[in-house]
Design an enzyme around this catalytic site. Structure first.
Site, mmCIF file in Angstrom:
data_model
loop_
_atom_site.group_PDB
_atom_site.id
_atom_site.type_symbol
_atom_site.label_atom_id
_atom_site.label_comp_id
_atom_site.label_asym_id
_atom_site.label_seq_id
_atom_site.Cartn_x
_atom_site.Cartn_y
_atom_site.Cartn_z
ATOM 1 N N ASP A 22 0.867 -1.174 0.000
ATOM 2 C CA ASP A 22 0.000 0.000 0.000
ATOM 3 C C ASP A 22 0.901 1.221 0.000
ATOM 4 O O ASP A 22 2.098 1.123 0.307
ATOM 5 C CB ASP A 22 -0.904 0.003 1.246
ATOM 6 N N SER A 23 0.311 2.359 -0.285
ATOM 7 C CA SER A 23 1.093 3.593 -0.246
ATOM 8 C C SER A 23 1.505 3.933 1.181
ATOM 9 O O SER A 23 2.394 4.751 1.384
ATOM 10 C CB SER A 23 0.282 4.734 -0.840
ATOM 11 N N CYS A 85 -3.627 -1.075 -2.178
ATOM 12 C CA CYS A 85 -3.892 0.338 -2.463
ATOM 13 C C CYS A 85 -4.905 0.461 -3.603
ATOM 14 O O CYS A 85 -4.680 -0.054 -4.706
ATOM 15 C CB CYS A 85 -2.572 0.993 -2.860
ATOM 16 N N GLU A 165 -4.469 9.636 8.614
ATOM 17 C CA GLU A 165 -3.025 9.662 8.886
ATOM 18 C C GLU A 165 -2.715 10.483 10.143
ATOM 19 O O GLU A 165 -1.771 10.205 10.866
ATOM 20 C CB GLU A 165 -2.256 10.256 7.693
ATOM 21 N N CYS A 197 -11.008 3.093 -0.755
ATOM 22 C CA CYS A 197 -9.683 3.558 -0.335
ATOM 23 C C CYS A 197 -9.334 2.829 0.960
ATOM 24 O O CYS A 197 -10.199 2.640 1.822
ATOM 25 C CB CYS A 197 -9.717 5.065 -0.108
ATOM 26 N N HIS A 199 -7.891 3.648 3.570
ATOM 27 C CA HIS A 199 -8.040 4.349 4.854
ATOM 28 C C HIS A 199 -9.485 4.462 5.315
ATOM 29 O O HIS A 199 -9.737 4.714 6.486
ATOM 30 C CB HIS A 199 -7.485 5.769 4.734
HETATM 31 N N1 DGL Z 1 -3.785 3.736 -0.296
HETATM 32 C C1 DGL Z 1 -4.487 4.762 -1.027
HETATM 33 C C2 DGL Z 1 -5.732 4.169 -1.649
HETATM 34 O O1 DGL Z 1 -6.243 3.162 -1.233
HETATM 35 C C3 DGL Z 1 -4.868 5.924 -0.149
HETATM 36 C C4 DGL Z 1 -3.718 6.754 0.313
HETATM 37 C C5 DGL Z 1 -3.004 7.451 -0.817
HETATM 38 O O2 DGL Z 1 -3.539 8.377 -1.432
HETATM 39 O O3 DGL Z 1 -1.900 7.044 -1.090
HETATM 40 O O4 DGL Z 1 -6.234 4.733 -2.595
#
Ligand code: DGL
Length: 282
Positions: A22-23, A85, A165, A197, A199
């Site tokens: 993931d990011s 992600c 975050e 997403c 999060h």
């Molecule tokens: N992990 C990203 C997503 O699921 C969210 C956070 C980001 O923008 O990197 O889209």
């Protein structure tokens, strides 16, 4: 641990890990679901905390980062990759599949869409996600592959990720922002909402309050875990014995990662976090 995921010895492959990237920290919501369903599997989780967020970046950059993440995890030794992600799944999954044709790759878009398609009664489905995910139209396309008659209403919510975050996902502020973003979706009378997403599951209570209790929220993490199990079982790669280990890799200071990791996984993860550099994984 080498770059040999294509080898055919299933006994060796079974003991390799499931790679998840993931990011940043959000993909831990997907890891949590995989862990619940497949506690015997070894898992390698990579959070690209140095380069988060991906959601406002260009396609080329997201593809480049996703390839580097995948190369790194292949080097660690994985039998299957989960792209947790949503932004990478939306924008980079085809590039990853053509670059790494021997590696089974599961994204989050299809499983989440199938779950939403099977849940909606009115065939009016909402999708929330980052700007890149919404602009890609990935959920719309996947929902239409499932059922052409589904009406899809999308909303980018760029402030949701920083709220999580910063650990502010339970505040009145979060509630007000959710009201603002979701007002339009509410007007469209959706009965199902995809949390597109990583999060957003952490914001479920405020999102639920904003859209009303009759709207069913879809967290793709659960559907991804089910798909991962089915995929491994079909390939005869399920590890059925022993307790799996988890290793976390991050690309920058893991303070927030530790905090949210503990919150989500209900135990301290500080000792299993390793800091890594990805720029060389071209
Ligand atoms: N992990 C990203 C997503 O699921 C969210 C956070 C980001 O923008 O990197 O889209």
């Amino acid at each position: 641990m080498g770059r040999d995921y294509g080898m055919t010895d299933t006994r060796i492959l079974k003991n390799k890990g499931i790679g998840i990237f993931d990011s940043g920290v959000g993909g831990l919501t997907v890891l949590r679901e995989i862990r619940k369903l497949l506690p015997q599997e070894n898992v390698f989780y990579l959070g690209d905390t140095a380069r988060v967020p991906y959601g406002n970046r260009s396609r080329d950059t997201i593809v480049k980062y996703s390839i580097q993440n995948t190369r790194f995890l292949i080097g660690v030794g994985i039998k299957l990759l989960v792209v947790a992600c949503n932004t990478s799944s939306s924008v980079a999954i085809n590039a990853l599949r053509s670059k790494f044709p021997d590696l089974p790759i599961i994204g989050v878009i299809e499983p989440g869409s199938e779950q939403a398609g099977g849940t909606t009664r009115t065939r009016r489905v909402g999708v929330v996600g980052t700007r890149a995910t919404i602009a890609s139209g990935s959920y719309r396309s996947a929902l239409h592959r499932f059922d052409r008659g589904i009406k899809v209403f999308q909303q980018a919510c760029p402030l949701f990720v920083p709220l999580v975050e910063e650990g502010m996902h339970r505040t009145q502020f979060a509630h007000d922002i959710a009201q603002h973003y979701l007002m339009n979706l509410k007007k469209h009378d959706i009965d199902t909402l995809i949390l597109g997403c990583t999060h957003y599951p952490l914001l479920s209570p405020v999102i639920q309050r904003a859209v009303g209790s009759r709207v069913k929220l879809i967290n793709s993490g659960e559907a991804v875990a089910v798909k991962t199990r089915a995929y491994l079982s079909r390939l005869d790669l399920l590890k059925t014995k022993g307790k799996g280990s988890i290793h976390f890799f991050v690309t920058d200071a893991p303070v927030q990662f530790k905090k949210i990791g503990k919150l989500l996984l209900m135990h301290d993860i500080a000792n299993s976090i390793h800091k890594v550099v990805l720029e060389d994984y071209e």
